[in-house]
Design a protein around this motif. Structure first.
Motif, PDB file in Angstrom:
ATOM      1  N   ALA A 142       0.734  -1.232   0.053  1.00  0.00           N
ATOM      2  CA  ALA A 142      -0.131  -0.156  -0.046  1.00  0.00           C
ATOM      3  C   ALA A 142       0.831   1.395  -0.046  1.00  0.00           C
ATOM      4  CB  ALA A 142      -1.060   0.074   1.162  1.00  0.00           C
ATOM      5  N   TYR A 143       2.175   1.176   0.604  1.00  0.00           N
ATOM      6  CA  TYR A 143       2.953   2.327   0.295  1.00  0.00           C
ATOM      7  C   TYR A 143       3.347   2.714  -0.755  1.00  0.00           C
ATOM      8  CZ  TYR A 143       6.956  -0.922  -0.125  1.00  0.00           C
ATOM      9  OH  TYR A 143       7.602  -1.890  -0.890  1.00  0.00           O
ATOM     10  N   LYS A 144       3.300   1.758  -1.820  1.00  0.00           N
ATOM     11  CA  LYS A 144       3.909   2.041  -3.437  1.00  0.00           C
ATOM     12  C   LYS A 144       2.687   2.585  -3.904  1.00  0.00           C
ATOM     13  CE  LYS A 144       7.517  -0.951  -4.735  1.00  0.00           C
ATOM     14  NZ  LYS A 144       7.998  -2.139  -5.261  1.00  0.00           N
ATOM     15  N   TYR A 194      14.774   0.306  -0.214  1.00  0.00           N
ATOM     16  CA  TYR A 194      15.195   1.475  -1.280  1.00  0.00           C
ATOM     17  C   TYR A 194      14.774   0.793  -2.441  1.00  0.00           C
ATOM     18  CZ  TYR A 194      17.783   4.266   1.982  1.00  0.00           C
ATOM     19  OH  TYR A 194      18.159   4.941   3.193  1.00  0.00           O
ATOM     20  N   GLU A 195      14.091   1.828  -3.366  1.00  0.00           N
ATOM     21  CA  GLU A 195      13.848   1.513  -4.609  1.00  0.00           C
ATOM     22  C   GLU A 195      15.136   1.501  -5.749  1.00  0.00           C
ATOM     23  OE1 GLU A 195      10.279   0.572  -5.950  1.00  0.00           O
ATOM     24  OE2 GLU A 195      10.438   0.170  -3.809  1.00  0.00           O
ATOM     25  N   GLN A 196      14.561   0.954  -6.920  1.00  0.00           N
ATOM     26  CA  GLN A 196      15.660   1.098  -7.882  1.00  0.00           C
ATOM     27  C   GLN A 196      16.197   2.259  -8.029  1.00  0.00           C
ATOM     28  OE1 GLN A 196      14.647  -1.000 -11.562  1.00  0.00           O
ATOM     29  NE2 GLN A 196      16.510  -1.620 -11.969  1.00  0.00           N
ATOM     30  N   GLU A 219       8.316   9.780  -7.804  1.00  0.00           N
ATOM     31  CA  GLU A 219       9.127   8.537  -7.558  1.00  0.00           C
ATOM     32  C   GLU A 219       9.143   8.307  -6.055  1.00  0.00           C
ATOM     33  OE1 GLU A 219      13.029   9.217 -10.204  1.00  0.00           O
ATOM     34  OE2 GLU A 219      12.695  10.792  -9.385  1.00  0.00           O
ATOM     35  N   LEU A 220       9.017   6.785  -5.767  1.00  0.00           N
ATOM     36  CA  LEU A 220       9.295   6.378  -4.566  1.00  0.00           C
ATOM     37  C   LEU A 220      10.707   6.240  -4.266  1.00  0.00           C
ATOM     38  CD1 LEU A 220       8.183   5.085  -1.774  1.00  0.00           C
ATOM     39  CD2 LEU A 220       8.016   2.686  -3.350  1.00  0.00           C
ATOM     40  N   ILE A 221      11.181   6.868  -3.296  1.00  0.00           N
ATOM     41  CA  ILE A 221      12.609   6.678  -2.922  1.00  0.00           C
ATOM     42  C   ILE A 221      12.756   5.510  -1.928  1.00  0.00           C
ATOM     43  CG2 ILE A 221      14.625   7.721  -1.683  1.00  0.00           C
ATOM     44  CD1 ILE A 221      13.387  10.505  -2.358  1.00  0.00           C
ATOM     45  N   ILE A 230      18.156   7.353   5.635  1.00  0.00           N
ATOM     46  CA  ILE A 230      17.224   7.504   6.141  1.00  0.00           C
ATOM     47  C   ILE A 230      17.201   7.165   7.944  1.00  0.00           C
ATOM     48  CG2 ILE A 230      14.603   6.759   6.538  1.00  0.00           C
ATOM     49  CD1 ILE A 230      14.651   6.701   3.453  1.00  0.00           C
ATOM     50  N   SER A 231      16.515   7.726   8.798  1.00  0.00           N
ATOM     51  CA  SER A 231      16.635   7.598  10.056  1.00  0.00           C
ATOM     52  C   SER A 231      15.108   7.393  10.608  1.00  0.00           C
ATOM     53  CB  SER A 231      17.253   8.422  10.906  1.00  0.00           C
ATOM     54  OG  SER A 231      17.173   7.978  12.445  1.00  0.00           O
TER      55      SER A 231
END
Lengths: 113, 114
Positions: A98-100, B58-60, B45-47, B69-70
């Motif tokens: 769901a986060y995607k 992490y995404e490609q 874009e999803l990071i 990231i913390s």
């Protein structure tokens, strides 16, 4: 191939009219469809969302109509106001991922007074 | 209601320097935080996805070495853009997930690189 497609890049309506923003998707596994409203300089704000088990979701002036068989949905904004002028993103996600959230390219709505 | 605060709202950094952005969920517990970037052309874009007590995914095209990231607790997350260059410009969005798998975004941190 674009997974979430918004048919119009831009839409103009007069104040008081119903604005209809259309969206279609490719992946049958998508089961959650949020619409986000974004004003210039701001992040996208969750406006209304529907799950694939429903065919309609209403919240005030905003209604989503969902057609699972045709893989499309639409956002209706009744009694449009100039303050509704913004970019609207149709989005979709699937179950445990769901986060995607997969976003469409957005429809810029202009409401003329 | 669910609120997500991000700060700073805007930042300008010199090419090759780094900047850190923070995200706070207010009024709910964010089971996960997803960091996105919205380009100047408005595409998203999803990071990465960060879940407390789990490894960050992490995404490609995005790495921990570039975007560390913390996420120490259910209300706070931060991300750093290391060695920022022109292609890193954009609006960085923190999306906090609720227990119902709903994603709420903050107002974003707009990064400009000189």
């Amino acid at each position: 191939q674009q997974q979430v497609r918004q048919s119009s890049q831009s839409l103009t309506v007069w104040e008081g009219e119903t604005a209809i923003l259309n969206c279609s998707y490719e992946n049958s596994a998508f089961d959650y469809f949020p619409w986000y409203q974004q004003f210039p300089g701001e992040g996208p704000a969750l406006l209304i969302a529907i799950r694939s088990v429903s065919d309609k979701k209403e919240d005030g002036r905003f209604t989503i109509f969902f057609n699972k068989r045709e893989k499309n949905l639409s956002l209706h904004i009744k009694d449009s106001q100039p303050g509704d002028s913004a970019t609207y993103f149709c989005a979709a996600s699937e179950g445990t991922n769901a986060y995607k959230v997969i976003f469409g390219k957005g429809t810029h709505l202009h409401v003329l007074p | 209601g669910a609120l997500v605060y991000q700060y700073p709202r805007r930042t300008i950094c010199k090419s090759g320097t780094s900047m850190r952005m923070e995200c706070q969920a207010v009024g709910f517990q964010a089971t996960s935080v997803a960091w996105y970037r919205q380009s100047p052309q408005k595409t998203f874009e999803l990071i990465a996805l960060s879940t407390v007590n789990s490894a960050i995914k992490y995404e490609q095209n995005f790495t921990q070495e570039k975007f560390p990231i913390s996420h120490p607790n259910l209300s706070f997350s931060s991300m750093t853009v290391l060695n920022a260059y022109l292609e890193d410009r954009g609006l960085y969005l923190c999306g906090a997930m609720t227990g119902e798998n709903t994603l709420y975004f903050g107002a974003g941190t707009r990064l400009s690189v000189l």
